[in-house]
Design a protein around this motif. Sequence first.
Motif, PDB file in Angstrom:
ATOM      1  N   UNK A 149       0.860  -1.179   0.000  1.00 25.18           N
ATOM      2  CA  UNK A 149       0.000   0.000   0.000  1.00 25.18           C
ATOM      3  C   UNK A 149       0.893   1.225   0.000  1.00 25.18           C
ATOM      4  N   UNK A 150       0.622   2.178  -0.885  1.00 24.63           N
ATOM      5  CA  UNK A 150       1.466   3.362  -1.003  1.00 24.63           C
ATOM      6  C   UNK A 150       0.641   4.626  -0.752  1.00 24.63           C
ATOM      7  N   UNK A 162       5.512   6.784  -0.654  1.00 25.09           N
ATOM      8  CA  UNK A 162       6.118   5.894   0.328  1.00 25.09           C
ATOM      9  C   UNK A 162       5.273   4.644   0.532  1.00 25.09           C
ATOM     10  N   UNK A 163       5.938   3.552   0.877  1.00 24.28           N
ATOM     11  CA  UNK A 163       5.247   2.311   1.212  1.00 24.28           C
ATOM     12  C   UNK A 163       4.784   2.410   2.657  1.00 24.28           C
ATOM     13  N   UNK A 164       3.458   2.290   2.865  1.00 21.51           N
ATOM     14  CA  UNK A 164       2.933   2.407   4.234  1.00 21.51           C
ATOM     15  C   UNK A 164       2.509   1.058   4.811  1.00 21.51           C
ATOM     16  N   UNK A 179       7.985  -1.237   5.085  1.00 27.84           N
ATOM     17  CA  UNK A 179       7.321  -0.002   5.492  1.00 27.84           C
ATOM     18  C   UNK A 179       8.331   1.137   5.537  1.00 27.84           C
ATOM     19  N   UNK A 180       7.954   2.305   4.982  1.00 30.76           N
ATOM     20  CA  UNK A 180       8.815   3.484   5.018  1.00 30.76           C
ATOM     21  C   UNK A 180       9.703   3.657   3.813  1.00 30.76           C
ATOM     22  N   UNK A 217      15.858   4.023   1.176  1.00 30.15           N
ATOM     23  CA  UNK A 217      15.600   3.711   2.576  1.00 30.15           C
ATOM     24  C   UNK A 217      15.778   4.966   3.447  1.00 30.15           C
ATOM     25  N   UNK A 218      15.349   4.867   4.684  1.00 31.01           N
ATOM     26  CA  UNK A 218      15.415   6.011   5.595  1.00 31.01           C
ATOM     27  C   UNK A 218      16.836   6.497   5.800  1.00 31.01           C
ATOM     28  N   UNK A 219      17.814   5.580   5.679  1.00 33.22           N
ATOM     29  CA  UNK A 219      19.218   5.981   5.871  1.00 33.22           C
ATOM     30  C   UNK A 219      19.850   6.534   4.605  1.00 33.22           C
TER      31      UNK A 219
END
Length: 400
Positions: A149-150, A162-164, A179-180, A217-219
Amino acid sequence: MEQFAIFQRTNWMDQMQNLRGAIAYFLICCGLSVAVAGAQESKSVPLNSDSPSFSLSTGSSFSATGKSNSAPLARAAPIKAITSDVREAMDIIDRNHITGVQRNSERVFAIAINQMLRELDPHSAYHTRSEFRELTNDNLGQYFGAGITVADFKRDGKNGTYIISVKKGTPAYIAGLRFGDKITKIDQLNIQERNSDEVRDRIRGPEGSSVTIEIERADGTRKSISVRRDRVLQLTVPSSFLMKEGVGYIALTEGFSYTTATEFASALGRLKRSGMQALVLDIRGNGGGLMTQAINIAETFLPAGRVIVSERGRTRAVDREWRSRNPHPETMPLTVLVDENTASASEIFTAAMQDNDRAVIVGARTFGKGLVQDIIPLSDGSGLTLTSERYYSPSGRSIQ
């Protein structure tokens, strides 16, 4: 997307061969500046049930037997003439227009027929093969894709998709999407300025095909992940839980598919076993779907004999009324949450609860869609959703 008994084709297939021609002729006569393509695959579904060569009987099938032996012959002549005129016009357009029509024939035809249907009502529609396939899959509670789900979010002043959520066991989960993750490319196409709906549509595709999704990714690290599309079940009851002691919550927010009543019964039973004594049912954002599923859920709360909904069509022969047949309905207090996007089958359920004084309705004024569409598949894989009846609440109100 809205009722929905599927129509089976019988011996009316011969008359379907002239649909595109007849529609094109109608549009040309009306002066619409639309180039209608696909004359080489002319198909016709006679839409007027008053025609002696075409009748729509009660049930789920078309009949083209007619009552008169001479009527089909009389009708065949003008249809043949119309088809001939359209073929000639399309040939001239294709040979002389700066771009021709064959390059975008499916799109041009879809625009043409939808232009005609819009003159009849706002909800009848023609669906291309890919659109009709997606409609059918939605009603089956499934799609072919990755299982994510995006949604669109703004981060550091920039919009992104974003992928939620990632469903366990799906191709996306197995491939390592999480997720994220921010989606930056799909099959090398930069999607930074695309909205989440388009991103979702690009990730979906034929079963067994592959899609390459580039993520951030978040990083800050980037990865390209190949995902093989597969069948993904689409839940229409995505969540249910106890909000506080004795009060349960069920979200029925993703339409009404063939599995909705079963999903709802499962969630209801689980909450009752956990001690639920009152229910909050959330149908905000639920745009409708299969009317029979909404009726089944309404029956859960209404005693036998209570009216749920009635339909009225062009003739009394197609009028119907649905009443509850449940001798032991649920009696717990019920609150239904609605908003401006609660529509169609959701409004059928809401009106049944309201008119029978069975629930407290909380929220905004609902969408107001009181028309019922039949789903009609065409021979080339495309299809129609054609308005055939109006529905009325138990007190006789039309929602439209």
